[in-house]
Design a protein around this motif. Structure first.
Motif, PDB file in Angstrom:
ATOM      1  N   LEU A  35     -38.639 -47.616  42.961  1.00  0.00           N
ATOM      2  CA  LEU A  35     -38.795 -49.060  42.772  1.00  0.00           C
ATOM      3  C   LEU A  35     -40.022 -49.378  41.929  1.00  0.00           C
ATOM      4  CD1 LEU A  35     -37.932 -51.958  43.414  1.00  0.00           C
ATOM      5  CD2 LEU A  35     -39.257 -51.797  45.539  1.00  0.00           C
ATOM      6  N   LEU A  36     -41.134 -48.691  42.204  1.00  0.00           N
ATOM      7  CA  LEU A  36     -42.346 -48.910  41.416  1.00  0.00           C
ATOM      8  C   LEU A  36     -42.142 -48.516  39.958  1.00  0.00           C
ATOM      9  CD1 LEU A  36     -45.052 -47.631  43.940  1.00  0.00           C
ATOM     10  CD2 LEU A  36     -44.441 -50.001  43.418  1.00  0.00           C
ATOM     11  N   ILE A  37     -41.447 -47.405  39.723  1.00  0.00           N
ATOM     12  CA  ILE A  37     -41.154 -46.982  38.343  1.00  0.00           C
ATOM     13  C   ILE A  37     -40.299 -48.023  37.640  1.00  0.00           C
ATOM     14  CG2 ILE A  37     -39.935 -45.256  36.961  1.00  0.00           C
ATOM     15  CD1 ILE A  37     -40.809 -43.165  39.026  1.00  0.00           C
ATOM     16  N   ALA A  38     -39.331 -48.591  38.346  1.00  0.00           N
ATOM     17  CA  ALA A  38     -38.468 -49.611  37.750  1.00  0.00           C
ATOM     18  C   ALA A  38     -39.263 -50.855  37.371  1.00  0.00           C
ATOM     19  CB  ALA A  38     -37.347 -49.971  38.725  1.00  0.00           C
ATOM     20  N   ILE A  39     -40.204 -51.258  38.224  1.00  0.00           N
ATOM     21  CA  ILE A  39     -41.019 -52.441  37.924  1.00  0.00           C
ATOM     22  C   ILE A  39     -41.909 -52.191  36.712  1.00  0.00           C
ATOM     23  CG2 ILE A  39     -42.861 -53.929  38.803  1.00  0.00           C
ATOM     24  CD1 ILE A  39     -41.681 -53.548  41.585  1.00  0.00           C
ATOM     25  N   VAL A  40     -42.540 -51.009  36.657  1.00  0.00           N
ATOM     26  CA  VAL A  40     -43.390 -50.676  35.512  1.00  0.00           C
ATOM     27  C   VAL A  40     -42.559 -50.618  34.235  1.00  0.00           C
ATOM     28  CG1 VAL A  40     -44.851 -48.886  34.506  1.00  0.00           C
ATOM     29  CG2 VAL A  40     -45.086 -49.482  36.923  1.00  0.00           C
ATOM     30  N   THR A  99     -31.842 -56.334  32.020  1.00  0.00           N
ATOM     31  CA  THR A  99     -32.196 -54.917  31.960  1.00  0.00           C
ATOM     32  C   THR A  99     -33.139 -54.548  33.098  1.00  0.00           C
ATOM     33  OG1 THR A  99     -31.967 -54.946  29.548  1.00  0.00           O
ATOM     34  CG2 THR A  99     -33.190 -53.116  30.523  1.00  0.00           C
ATOM     35  N   GLY A 100     -34.180 -55.356  33.308  1.00  0.00           N
ATOM     36  CA  GLY A 100     -35.104 -55.086  34.401  1.00  0.00           C
ATOM     37  C   GLY A 100     -34.443 -55.192  35.757  1.00  0.00           C
ATOM     38  N   LEU A 101     -33.550 -56.187  35.923  1.00  0.00           N
ATOM     39  CA  LEU A 101     -32.840 -56.330  37.186  1.00  0.00           C
ATOM     40  C   LEU A 101     -31.962 -55.112  37.458  1.00  0.00           C
ATOM     41  CD1 LEU A 101     -32.306 -58.249  39.559  1.00  0.00           C
ATOM     42  CD2 LEU A 101     -30.414 -59.221  38.239  1.00  0.00           C
ATOM     43  N   GLY A 102     -31.334 -54.615  36.393  1.00  0.00           N
ATOM     44  CA  GLY A 102     -30.521 -53.416  36.548  1.00  0.00           C
ATOM     45  C   GLY A 102     -31.347 -52.205  36.945  1.00  0.00           C
ATOM     46  N   LEU A 103     -32.539 -52.070  36.345  1.00  0.00           N
ATOM     47  CA  LEU A 103     -33.406 -50.945  36.699  1.00  0.00           C
ATOM     48  C   LEU A 103     -33.843 -51.028  38.161  1.00  0.00           C
ATOM     49  CD1 LEU A 103     -35.698 -50.703  33.535  1.00  0.00           C
ATOM     50  CD2 LEU A 103     -33.966 -49.053  34.271  1.00  0.00           C
TER      51      LEU A 103
END
Length: 402
Positions: free
Chosen positions: A198-203, A228-232
């Protein structure tokens, strides 16, 4: 001749003006004297307070932080028992205050922006509903609204037995006068990888947003940053969950006797405080948003339409960015008001900093000077940090003049 002689006397042989007649030197002297006077007044006040406390036989100092608290707290984000220290109780109240402040700011912003846009709607019913909302909520004292949500709405909800829950049966969701009960996520071995994902996705979302902004400035082409960010954020933790063997389980609430046990509960005091703060502050934010949008020249939207830009893109890319420089400064004041208004939680029994530290701890220790001073210092620090963040955000979204 006399005037010329007096002027000449103020100037030495080298042509310099004497220090007594130099405005900068006089100003520096006055500032130093003012600082000395303030330090003297503070020192006198502290020493007098210490002498008066000693004369009255009242303990002073901060040694009480290490003593046993001896009271329970209904809602705590960290482990706490009545055998914990006063310092632990202080952190419990501080975290409860910060949580309700952060969540309140989040929901107040969303509701305020929606109501503000609704105030500008061409739909008659939507526009009138938004107007009634703003005029009604912002003109009723916040304390009365908190009491309304707590006493007139949440307290009269049916009990767990009246809801129809069977003893021992697990429930997914249940709203009753004891609170809102939901499943609690129980982490198991390997679940930390999900948090890392989750942290990697936010970064990654942040870096993609910066890259997309530079790309748009250079080429004019847009990139779907949000989706794109929501998908990550959805895909990466889900993959980590599946790869690690699904190391998460759910614990459901159940009725045991007259009380609900297990699961996760949002207590009525927290819900009443959050509803009151968010809805009340949102009424003011709505007017700020409406004023910010109206401050943008109508010619901006007309020019965007002339270029073939769709209305939704016009609002998001043309109107809102220009309105933000008008919205953010007064929005900061509303955030500060919400954080400070959270101290009214003591009226409905929510264990915030004022209720725990400025109430129970103060009554048990009797050290009013230390307790009240620390409480005020905490709210001052939270306000200054919020103001500093909003000033940084304001500078980051400010329009660059050419």
């Amino acid at each position: 001749m006399a005037h010329q002689e007096s002027v000449a006397s103020d100037v030495d042989d080298s042509g310099r003006v004497s220090l007594m007649n130099d405005p900068k030197a006089r100003g520096l002297v006055f500032q130093v004297l003012l600082i000395i006077a303030v330090i003297y007044l503070v020192y006198s006040g502290v020493t007098n307070a210490i002498d008066n406390l000693a004369r009255a036989g009242i303990a002073s100092g901060f040694g009480f932080f290490g003593e046993r608290a001896g009271f329970d707290i209904g809602q705590s984000l960290i482990p706490y028992t009545n055998d914990s220290t006063y310092l632990r109780a202080f952190f419990v109240g501080l975290l409860n205050t910060m949580v309700v402040g952060l969540i309140g700011v989040f929901f107040a912003t969303i509701i305020g922006f929606i109501i503000g846009l609704a105030r500008l709607s061409k739909n008659y019913l939507v526009q009138k509903f938004a107007t009634v909302y703003v005029e009604m909520l912002r003109n009723i004292p916040l304390l009365l609204q908190l009491l309304f949500w707590y006493k007139a709405v949440l307290s009269i909800l049916p009990s767990p037995r009246q809801v129809g829950l069977e003893p021992g049966a697990e429930v997914v969701f249940s709203l009753n006068n004891r609170g809102l009960y939901m499943p609690r996520i129980v982490p198991e071995a390997g679940s930390s990888l999900i948090l890392y994902a989750l942290l990697i996705a936010i970064v990654a979302w942040i870096f993609i947003g910066r890259w997309a902004k530079k790309r748009q400035m250079a080429t004019g082409q847009q990139f779907p940053v949000f989706f794109t960010g929501l998908g990550l954020i959805i895909v990466l933790p889900l993959l980590a969950y599946l790869v690690t063997g699904m190391p998460l389980s759910l614990e459901y609430s159940s009725l045991q006797g007259f009380n609900m046990v297990d699961g996760w509960v949002i207590q009525p005091e927290f819900m009443a405080l959050l509803l009151g703060l968010a809805l009340y502050t949102a009424a003011f934010i709505a007017e700020i948003v409406r004023a910010g949008i109206l401050a943008v020249s109508h010619g901006q939207s007309e020019a965007a339409y002339a270029l073939g830009i769709r209305p939704n893109l016009t609002s998001r890319l043309v109107i809102v960015p220009q309105a933000m420089r008008v919205i953010i400064p007064p929005l900061t004041s509303q955030y500060l008001n919400l954080i400070k208004n959270s101290s009214l939680a003591v009226a409905i029994g929510y264990p915030d900093l004022v209720s725990i530290f400025g109430g129970t701890v103060l009554n048990q220790t009797g050290q009013a000077v230390e307790v009240i001073s620390i409480t005020m210092l905490v709210y001052l620090t939270l306000s200054l940090l919020t103001s500093a963040f909003m000033n940084w955000f304001n500078s980051s979204v400010a329009l660059v003049e050419r």
